[in-house]
Design an enzyme around this catalytic site. Sequence first.
Site, short mmCIF file in Angstrom:
data_model
loop_
_atom_site.label_atom_id
_atom_site.label_comp_id
_atom_site.label_asym_id
_atom_site.label_seq_id
_atom_site.Cartn_x
_atom_site.Cartn_y
_atom_site.Cartn_z
N VAL A 63 -17.47 11.10 -19.73
CA VAL A 63 -18.32 11.85 -20.66
C VAL A 63 -18.66 13.25 -20.17
O VAL A 63 -19.19 14.06 -20.94
CB VAL A 63 -19.63 11.08 -20.98
CG1 VAL A 63 -19.36 9.81 -21.75
CG2 VAL A 63 -20.46 10.81 -19.73
N ASN A 89 -24.37 5.65 -24.09
CA ASN A 89 -24.87 4.63 -23.17
C ASN A 89 -24.48 4.91 -21.71
O ASN A 89 -25.15 4.43 -20.80
CB ASN A 89 -24.32 3.28 -23.64
CG ASN A 89 -24.48 2.19 -22.61
OD1 ASN A 89 -25.58 1.69 -22.40
ND2 ASN A 89 -23.38 1.83 -21.95
N SER A 143 -34.83 5.68 -20.80
CA SER A 143 -35.23 4.61 -19.89
C SER A 143 -36.74 4.70 -19.68
O SER A 143 -37.32 5.78 -19.83
CB SER A 143 -34.53 4.81 -18.54
OG SER A 143 -35.13 4.02 -17.54
N TYR A 157 -32.82 10.66 -11.89
CA TYR A 157 -32.74 9.75 -13.04
C TYR A 157 -33.91 9.99 -13.99
O TYR A 157 -33.73 10.05 -15.21
CB TYR A 157 -32.73 8.31 -12.53
CG TYR A 157 -32.53 7.26 -13.61
CD1 TYR A 157 -31.26 7.00 -14.12
CD2 TYR A 157 -33.60 6.53 -14.09
CE1 TYR A 157 -31.07 6.02 -15.10
CE2 TYR A 157 -33.42 5.56 -15.07
CZ TYR A 157 -32.15 5.30 -15.56
OH TYR A 157 -31.98 4.34 -16.53
N ALA A 158 -35.12 10.14 -13.42
CA ALA A 158 -36.29 10.39 -14.26
C ALA A 158 -36.11 11.68 -15.06
O ALA A 158 -36.40 11.73 -16.26
CB ALA A 158 -37.54 10.48 -13.38
N ALA A 159 -35.61 12.71 -14.38
CA ALA A 159 -35.43 14.00 -15.05
C ALA A 159 -34.36 13.90 -16.14
O ALA A 159 -34.52 14.43 -17.25
CB ALA A 159 -35.02 15.07 -14.02
N LYS A 161 -33.37 11.18 -17.82
CA LYS A 161 -33.77 10.34 -18.95
C LYS A 161 -34.91 10.97 -19.75
O LYS A 161 -35.03 10.74 -20.95
CB LYS A 161 -34.14 8.95 -18.46
CG LYS A 161 -32.94 8.16 -17.90
CD LYS A 161 -31.78 8.06 -18.89
CE LYS A 161 -30.79 6.97 -18.51
NZ LYS A 161 -29.60 6.97 -19.40
N1 LIG Z 1 -30.01 -1.94 -17.10
C1 LIG Z 1 -31.24 -1.44 -17.15
O1 LIG Z 1 -32.22 -2.05 -16.69
C2 LIG Z 1 -31.48 -0.13 -17.83
C3 LIG Z 1 -32.79 0.28 -18.04
C4 LIG Z 1 -33.02 1.50 -18.66
C5 LIG Z 1 -31.96 2.28 -19.07
N2 LIG Z 1 -30.70 1.85 -18.84
C6 LIG Z 1 -29.60 2.72 -19.26
O2 LIG Z 1 -28.67 1.98 -20.02
C7 LIG Z 1 -27.35 2.50 -19.83
C8 LIG Z 1 -26.41 1.40 -19.40
O3 LIG Z 1 -26.91 0.80 -18.22
P1 LIG Z 1 -26.22 -0.46 -17.53
O4 LIG Z 1 -27.30 -1.20 -16.85
O5 LIG Z 1 -25.35 -1.16 -18.50
O6 LIG Z 1 -25.35 0.28 -16.42
P2 LIG Z 1 -23.93 -0.13 -15.78
O7 LIG Z 1 -23.87 0.54 -14.46
O8 LIG Z 1 -23.72 -1.59 -15.86
O9 LIG Z 1 -22.89 0.57 -16.77
C9 LIG Z 1 -22.72 1.96 -16.82
C10 LIG Z 1 -21.28 2.23 -17.24
O10 LIG Z 1 -21.13 3.66 -17.33
C11 LIG Z 1 -19.84 3.97 -16.82
N3 LIG Z 1 -19.80 5.38 -16.38
C12 LIG Z 1 -20.27 5.91 -15.22
N4 LIG Z 1 -19.99 7.22 -15.19
C13 LIG Z 1 -19.35 7.53 -16.34
C14 LIG Z 1 -18.80 8.71 -16.88
N5 LIG Z 1 -18.84 9.88 -16.22
N6 LIG Z 1 -18.21 8.65 -18.11
C15 LIG Z 1 -18.15 7.48 -18.78
N7 LIG Z 1 -18.61 6.32 -18.31
C16 LIG Z 1 -19.23 6.35 -17.10
C17 LIG Z 1 -19.62 3.01 -15.67
O11 LIG Z 1 -18.24 2.86 -15.36
C18 LIG Z 1 -20.25 1.72 -16.22
O12 LIG Z 1 -19.29 0.91 -16.85
C19 LIG Z 1 -27.50 3.63 -18.80
O13 LIG Z 1 -27.61 4.87 -19.46
C20 LIG Z 1 -28.79 3.27 -18.10
O14 LIG Z 1 -29.42 4.38 -17.50
C21 LIG Z 1 -30.42 0.67 -18.23
#
Ligand SMILES: NC(=O)c1ccc[n+]([C@@H]2O[C@H](COP(=O)([O-])OP(=O)(O)OC[C@H]3O[C@@H](n4cnc5c(N)ncnc54)[C@H](O)[C@@H]3O)[C@@H](O)[C@H]2O)c1
Length: 255
Positions: A63, A89, A143, A157-159, A161
């Site tokens: 991305v 995502n 988040s 991460y905070a910044a 999100k």
């Molecule tokens: N799991 C949680 O508790 C939680 C809480 C709040 C927010 N989030 C947010 O939800 C989203 C998904 O989280 P998750 O827990 O499924 O994470 P995850 O690490 O399981 O999945 C993230 C995916 O993003 C892909 N990725 C990384 N860099 C990339 C790039 N440059 N281009 C495209 N893809 C890329 C990775 O390969 C991975 O498959 C994130 O944005 C995360 O910040 C998650």
Amino acid sequence: MLLQDQVALITGAGGGLGTEFAKALAHEGAAVVLTDISEAALAGAVKQMEEAKANYATFVLDVCDKAQVEQTMAKTVEKYGKLDILLNNAGGSLFTPKKLEEIEEKHWDLVLNVNLKGTFLCCQAAVPHMIARKRGKIINLSSIGGRTASLVTGIPYAAAKGGVIALTRRLAKEVGGHGINVNAIAPGTVMSGQRMIDLWNELTEPQKDDILNSIPLGRLSTAAEQASVVVFLASEMSGYLTGTVIDINGGRLMA
Ligand SMILES: NC(=O)c1ccc[n+]([C@@H]2O[C@H](COP(=O)([O-])OP(=O)(O)OC[C@H]3O[C@@H](n4cnc5c(N)ncnc54)[C@H](O)[C@@H]3O)[C@@H](O)[C@H]2O)c1
């Protein structure tokens, strides 16, 4: 079905939440384009989409790469004729350190680039396809870490999100007149994959207790509980909602 004949593109779809979101959107009738920087992660998601007998396609996509993002949106429209739903995502703290003194410039750049710049680039490339049809649904992943100070993740991460929320509001204002809704979700801690299990396990027992005690519902979230809100935002049930951020955190933050 809430999303019959809709076409959705998800970034980071090989991850814990991304794959759950893909399955949920497909379950409601959408054709789902799963994209991820990691081919291996996509392969895992594909297995689950096959089992669910879903209508899907996959593209490897970083991305942060503007040209790749534009090509992937174009390939999606070429294959399915349109793009109705964009789910930004891809992201996370991406295994970067949490402590201020351990954070290097490269960590800041990585987290800001994937979470915030990536969201911007995908929105910018998707919006013209949505304007052409006078409708679209954009859902961004913020988040609880971007809503309030969370111990689970660090400052970059905070910044990032927090930035996603600001981006969501500003874009909603700009594209609302074209029939495009732009909203964000802010999950609390979701046990959605190895990344989250590792982050959770790094916490001390008292830190874990503090978090659990601060959640009125008394437990962490499942990925399916996040996915049901994403389906709502992708559907016409949320037709008059734009520029919002929905906290899905069991009541841990009430704002
Ligand atoms: N799991 C949680 O508790 C939680 C809480 C709040 C927010 N989030 C947010 O939800 C989203 C998904 O989280 P998750 O827990 O499924 O994470 P995850 O690490 O399981 O999945 C993230 C995916 O993003 C892909 N990725 C990384 N860099 C990339 C790039 N440059 N281009 C495209 N893809 C890329 C990775 O390969 C991975 O498959 C994130 O944005 C995360 O910040 C998650």
